[in-house]
Design a protein around this motif. Structure first.
Motif, PDB file in Angstrom:
ATOM      1  N   THR A 128      62.690 133.393  16.109  1.00 41.69           N
ATOM      2  CA  THR A 128      64.094 133.732  15.892  1.00 41.69           C
ATOM      3  C   THR A 128      64.244 134.601  14.646  1.00 41.69           C
ATOM      4  OG1 THR A 128      64.633 131.580  16.803  1.00 41.69           O
ATOM      5  CG2 THR A 128      66.410 132.776  15.703  1.00 41.69           C
ATOM      6  N   ILE A 129      63.561 134.224  13.596  1.00 41.87           N
ATOM      7  CA  ILE A 129      63.661 135.011  12.361  1.00 41.87           C
ATOM      8  C   ILE A 129      63.075 136.406  12.566  1.00 41.87           C
ATOM      9  CG2 ILE A 129      62.818 135.181   9.984  1.00 41.87           C
ATOM     10  CD1 ILE A 129      62.997 132.136   9.857  1.00 41.87           C
ATOM     11  N   MET A 130      61.911 136.469  13.234  1.00 41.57           N
ATOM     12  CA  MET A 130      61.307 137.772  13.536  1.00 41.57           C
ATOM     13  C   MET A 130      62.276 138.659  14.310  1.00 41.57           C
ATOM     14  SD  MET A 130      57.510 136.422  14.657  1.00 41.57           S
ATOM     15  CE  MET A 130      56.959 137.868  15.533  1.00 41.57           C
ATOM     16  N   ALA A 131      62.916 138.051  15.304  1.00 41.51           N
ATOM     17  CA  ALA A 131      63.821 138.838  16.148  1.00 41.51           C
ATOM     18  C   ALA A 131      65.009 139.337  15.342  1.00 41.51           C
ATOM     19  CB  ALA A 131      64.287 138.005  17.340  1.00 41.51           C
ATOM     20  N   ALA A 132      65.532 138.486  14.462  1.00 47.70           N
ATOM     21  CA  ALA A 132      66.689 138.905  13.662  1.00 47.70           C
ATOM     22  C   ALA A 132      66.307 140.072  12.747  1.00 47.70           C
ATOM     23  CB  ALA A 132      67.197 137.725  12.838  1.00 47.70           C
ATOM     24  N   LEU A 133      65.172 139.923  12.069  1.00 46.83           N
ATOM     25  CA  LEU A 133      64.698 141.006  11.199  1.00 46.83           C
ATOM     26  C   LEU A 133      64.470 142.293  11.997  1.00 46.83           C
ATOM     27  CD1 LEU A 133      61.965 139.417   8.866  1.00 46.83           C
ATOM     28  CD2 LEU A 133      64.054 140.602   8.163  1.00 46.83           C
ATOM     29  N   GLY A 134      63.790 142.133  13.132  1.00 47.89           N
ATOM     30  CA  GLY A 134      63.445 143.295  13.947  1.00 47.89           C
ATOM     31  C   GLY A 134      64.683 144.011  14.459  1.00 47.89           C
ATOM     32  N   LEU A 135      65.646 143.242  14.964  1.00 49.42           N
ATOM     33  CA  LEU A 135      66.860 143.880  15.481  1.00 49.42           C
ATOM     34  C   LEU A 135      67.603 144.591  14.358  1.00 49.42           C
ATOM     35  CD1 LEU A 135      68.241 141.331  18.095  1.00 49.42           C
ATOM     36  CD2 LEU A 135      67.077 143.521  18.460  1.00 49.42           C
ATOM     37  N   GLY A 136      67.628 143.968  13.179  1.00 49.33           N
ATOM     38  CA  GLY A 136      68.271 144.619  12.036  1.00 49.33           C
ATOM     39  C   GLY A 136      67.625 145.961  11.743  1.00 49.33           C
ATOM     40  N   ALA A 137      66.287 145.967  11.709  1.00 48.68           N
ATOM     41  CA  ALA A 137      65.564 147.208  11.398  1.00 48.68           C
ATOM     42  C   ALA A 137      65.826 148.273  12.466  1.00 48.68           C
ATOM     43  CB  ALA A 137      64.070 146.925  11.281  1.00 48.68           C
ATOM     44  N   LEU A 138      65.808 147.837  13.741  1.00 50.74           N
ATOM     45  CA  LEU A 138      66.046 148.811  14.811  1.00 50.74           C
ATOM     46  C   LEU A 138      67.471 149.355  14.734  1.00 50.74           C
ATOM     47  CD1 LEU A 138      64.201 147.196  17.848  1.00 50.74           C
ATOM     48  CD2 LEU A 138      63.390 148.916  16.238  1.00 50.74           C
ATOM     49  N   ALA A 139      68.421 148.496  14.340  1.00 48.80           N
ATOM     50  CA  ALA A 139      69.803 148.960  14.211  1.00 48.80           C
ATOM     51  C   ALA A 139      69.902 150.027  13.123  1.00 48.80           C
ATOM     52  CB  ALA A 139      70.726 147.781  13.902  1.00 48.80           C
ATOM     53  N   VAL A 140      69.157 149.840  12.037  1.00 48.08           N
ATOM     54  CA  VAL A 140      69.170 150.850  10.971  1.00 48.08           C
ATOM     55  C   VAL A 140      68.645 152.179  11.510  1.00 48.08           C
ATOM     56  CG1 VAL A 140      68.155 151.502   8.760  1.00 48.08           C
ATOM     57  CG2 VAL A 140      68.963 149.174   9.109  1.00 48.08           C
ATOM     58  N   VAL A 141      67.552 152.121  12.270  1.00 52.48           N
ATOM     59  CA  VAL A 141      66.989 153.362  12.822  1.00 52.48           C
ATOM     60  C   VAL A 141      68.007 154.041  13.740  1.00 52.48           C
ATOM     61  CG1 VAL A 141      65.201 154.335  14.295  1.00 52.48           C
ATOM     62  CG2 VAL A 141      64.614 152.569  12.651  1.00 52.48           C
ATOM     63  N   VAL A 196      58.306 151.102  17.096  1.00 49.08           N
ATOM     64  CA  VAL A 196      59.365 152.026  16.676  1.00 49.08           C
ATOM     65  C   VAL A 196      59.200 152.407  15.205  1.00 49.08           C
ATOM     66  CG1 VAL A 196      61.837 152.277  16.331  1.00 49.08           C
ATOM     67  CG2 VAL A 196      60.981 151.174  18.396  1.00 49.08           C
ATOM     68  N   LEU A 197      59.037 151.409  14.340  1.00 44.91           N
ATOM     69  CA  LEU A 197      58.990 151.712  12.904  1.00 44.91           C
ATOM     70  C   LEU A 197      57.677 152.383  12.532  1.00 44.91           C
ATOM     71  CD1 LEU A 197      60.630 148.411  11.677  1.00 44.91           C
ATOM     72  CD2 LEU A 197      61.711 150.594  12.177  1.00 44.91           C
ATOM     73  N   GLY A 198      56.600 152.028  13.249  1.00 44.64           N
ATOM     74  CA  GLY A 198      55.328 152.699  13.005  1.00 44.64           C
ATOM     75  C   GLY A 198      55.410 154.180  13.341  1.00 44.64           C
ATOM     76  N   THR A 199      56.192 154.529  14.375  1.00 47.94           N
ATOM     77  CA  THR A 199      56.333 155.937  14.740  1.00 47.94           C
ATOM     78  C   THR A 199      56.861 156.751  13.562  1.00 47.94           C
ATOM     79  OG1 THR A 199      56.737 155.342  17.033  1.00 47.94           O
ATOM     80  CG2 THR A 199      57.451 157.513  16.336  1.00 47.94           C
ATOM     81  N   LEU A 200      57.811 156.164  12.837  1.00 52.94           N
ATOM     82  CA  LEU A 200      58.344 156.897  11.678  1.00 52.94           C
ATOM     83  C   LEU A 200      57.236 157.180  10.673  1.00 52.94           C
ATOM     84  CD1 LEU A 200      61.681 154.936  11.075  1.00 52.94           C
ATOM     85  CD2 LEU A 200      61.304 156.983  12.449  1.00 52.94           C
TER      86      LEU A 200
END
Ligand SMILES: Nc1ncnc2c1ncn2[C@@H]1O[C@H](COP(=O)(O)OP(=O)(O)O)[C@@H](O)[C@H]1O
Ligand SMILES: [Mg+2]
Lengths: 262, 414
Positions: free
Chosen positions: B146-159, B30-34
């Motif tokens: 767990t940490i990866m998932a938390a970071l990732g979900l945060g980033a996806l929520a921003v998008v 997702v973030l790479g697409t940007l």
């Protein structure tokens, strides 16, 4: 069109006004101390040779690039705080046509600033988008990816996006560059309709013939403002010679028309 | 994470790896697409390389070797790299691609120097930081995931929250800015999100190949859809699939994870480039071949009609001579016509069946209408920008306009 038909309002602020605007890239001034104003309810043109600073003028007026000095006013208010009254159609050369977006989505972008960037569009917005698409004749293409359109069709879409904005002032940068004659005629008619509805329109345009025939008001620009006023007074050999250089413009002795040699 | 891990049909270790790879593939996709849509994939590459010295510095400073601590260093250096790239670009002294190239190689060189230095310390348990070069899925622990998932979900929520502003900025920054959008701030947000994606992925995929996880899903997804929301969702799904497949293959085979993931991704992109409906290379080639064949068959139909008009039913040989078409093409076209029942034969001689005569009529009418459009189309003054389709003009114009066009043509002929 003769000078006295120009719908210049005596009272009220001009649609767009720049005062003593100076803009440089690096240290080279691209606009130098430019004063110009474009009346409300008129179809105005900005003309000048390539690299004269026409795009820069619009971009600086909208605050997209910083100015060294001067100010821009939209309907008498500082342009930065009056962006909601302006619909802008940028030059199309920077757009990535392979971008995954449909015609309809592009036009919807005209509604985002009106509705609020983080809000969903409402039924009202969708109706406005439909109407804008119909108005430029792009209704049948709503679902098409933007890259699968001709140059003229793309320009129609960009104008539809500006229409969806429903702003009283429209600024268009070279909307007729690289499009077919039929589309140009259609879009020019559309701009005239919009003027008749009371909107103020400023167009960067390179075809002096069209400007003479169809526009009310013009700014002749080449780094400095060479002349600004009703078309009949401004698009004349003296000013054009000063803007374009001596050999660029000939007086057509027989028909009194300006012949424009690139 | 516990319940999710239990739900997967793998052993505990493999489940952790699979989940970690899914999270990294999803966010990187997702973030790479940007970044791809901003035409900034090289920046992604530079930032990924910049994380390597970050990992080393974090290790030297803290002596810790758990992924989470080291990734803080990676993130910090990623951000520093981003600032430097933008700064060098803005200085106007170098072209952007050169600025990026300089940053990428310098950071990577620093990383290698630091890695060698750490190797020479010869401490016991010196952390195997080399795995940050080519990536290693084995050894992911639940806490990391767990940490990866938390970071990732945060980033996806921003998008998701900024979807419309991001879309506007990506597509036409000037227009977005003229609408009052703070596009500089949004660009900063997008770059920060890119760093997040890299930090999540760099341990598993490695600094050298991380860029592939940013680009591959976007490139594949773009082939499948023409809408941004669709590209983002598909890129996430493709990224997750590629990540999980690659990580599991590498965990089983003992090969380094990064290259395996990237090779899997390459296969997916290749398949999409070739086969995607409407866009894929093979898909288009097939459509083109079909269109050509149809034109050929129509042409032969008209040749036959012309020959029949002028004399007795021709043989295949005579038809070839009269039409000047290559024999093979003619044979194929006649074969097609035979199959649709358009032909009738009298020994060697060929003539049209009733349905064949009807098709000739239809083809001729279509051609007449098309030439009428080319000559008189402008007089219709169509109210919109519609684009006539030469294969079926009547359908694209509508009956009313088609009839007017015929009338105009007839008028001109008279
Ligand atoms: N981003 C930029 N950086 C440096 N110079 C620029 C930039 N954009 C435009 N220029 C220069 O400024 C001058 C005016 O450009 P522009 O406003 O685009 O002219 P016009 O639209 O009248 O053709 C040109 O000489 C152009 O080369
Ligand atoms: Mg320009």
């Amino acid at each position: 069109m003769s000078v006295d038909e120009v719908p210049v309002h005596s009272g009220g602020a001009p649609a767009l006004e720049v005062r003593r605007l100076t803009v440089s890239y690096e240290t080279r001034p691209v606009l130098w101390d430019v004063d110009a104003s474009f009346p409300t309810g008129a179809l105005s043109a900005i003309v000048g040779p390539n690299g004269a600073g026409k795009s820069t003028l619009l971009r600086a007026a909208l605050g997209l690039i910083p100015a060294d000095a001067g100010q821009a006013l939209v309907q008498g208010r500082p342009a930065r705080s009056a962006l909601d009254r302006v619909a802008f159609v940028p030059q199309r050369d920077a757009v990535d046509w392979d971008f995954p977006i449909t015609v309809r989505e592009v036009v919807e972008m005209g509604r985002y600033p009106v509705r609020g960037w983080l809000r969903r569009l409402t039924g009202e917005d969708r109706a406005i988008v439909d109407e804008a698409l119909e108005r430029v004749g792009m209704g049948p293409f709503a679902r098409r990816q933007i890259g699968r359109l001709s140059g003229g069709q793309r320009q129609r879409v960009f104008i539809a996006r500006a229409l969806a904005r429903q702003a009283p002032v429209m600024l268009l940068d070279e909307p007729f560059a690289g499009i077919d004659a039929r589309t140009e005629a259609t879009l020019l008619d559309l701009l005239r309709e919009l003027r008749a509805e009371g909107r103020s329109i400023v167009v960067v345009h390179h075809d002096l013939g069209t400007v003479r025939a169809s526009f009310d008001w013009a700014l002749v620009l080449n780094v400095r403002a060479v002349a600004c006023g009703p078309v009949g007074e401004v698009i004349v050999p003296q000013t054009l010679r000063r803007a374009y250089g001596t050999d660029a413009v000939n007086d057509g002795a027989q028909d009194g028309e300006l012949r424009w040699v690139r | 994470m516990g319940p999710l891990i239990d739900a997967l049909p793998f052993s505990y270790t493999v489940s952790v790896i699979a989940l970690g790879a899914a999270v990294l593939g999803l966010t990187a996709g997702v973030l790479g697409t940007l970044a791809v849509l901003r035409q900034r994939t090289l920046v992604g590459d530079a930032l990924a390389h910049a994380t390597l010295p970050g990992v080393c510095v974090a290790f030297i400073a803290t002596g810790a070797k758990d992924a989470s601590t080291l990734l803080v260093g990676a993130g910090a250096f990623g951000l520093i790299g981003a600032l430097l790239v933008v700064g060098l670009e803005r200085s106007g002294r170098t072209r952007p691609d050169a600025a990026i190239g300089v940053m990428l190689s310098s950071f990577f060189a620093l990383g290698i120097v630091l890695l060698t230095y750490i190797g020479s310390l010869n401490q016991s348990g010196q952390a195997g930081l080399e795995s940050y070069l080519f990536g290693q899925a084995a050894g992911l622990v639940e806490r990391d995931v767990t940490i990866m998932a938390a970071l990732g979900l945060g980033a996806l929520a921003v998008v998701a929250a900024l979807f419309r502003p991001l879309k506007s900025t990506l597509f036409d920054a000037d227009h977005a800015a003229a609408g009052g959008l703070p596009i500089r701030a949004l660009e900063v947000v997008m770059t920060a999100l890119l760093v997040v994606a890299i930090v999540i992925g760099v341990r598993t995929v490695g600094a050298i190949l991380m860029v592939a996880m940013l680009v591959v899903p976007a490139a594949a997804a773009r082939q499948l859809t023409g809408r941004l929301a669709g590209v983002l969702v598909l890129a996430g799904l493709i990224g997750a699939t590629v990540g999980v497949t690659g990580a599991l293959l590498s965990a089983q085979s003992g090969l380094p994870t990064g290259p395996v993931i990237v090779l899997v991704g390459f296969l997916v992109v290749l398949a999409c480039l070739l086969l995607a409906p409407g866009r894929g290379i093979l898909w288009r080639a097939r459509k083109l071949a079909r269109d050509r064949r149809r034109l050929l068959v129509e042409g032969v139909l008209i040749d036959l009609e012309t020959a029949l008009h002028g004399g007795p039913p021709p043989t295949q040989h005579e038809l070839a001579l009269a039409s000047g078409r290559p024999r093979r093409a003619l044979r194929r076209a006649l074969g097609d016509l035979e199959r649709t029942g358009a032909l009738a034969r009298d020994g060697e001689r060929i003539y049209l069946s009733e349905s064949g005569a009807a098709s000739v009529h239809a083809v001729l009418e279509r051609r007449d209408l098309w030439s009428a459009w080319l000559e008189h189309g402008w007089r219709l003054e169509l109210p919109d920008a519609r684009e006539p389709d030469p294969r079926d003009l009547r359908a694209s114009l509508g009956d009313e306009h088609a009839d007017r066009l015929r009338a105009l043509a007839a008028e001109a002929r008279a």
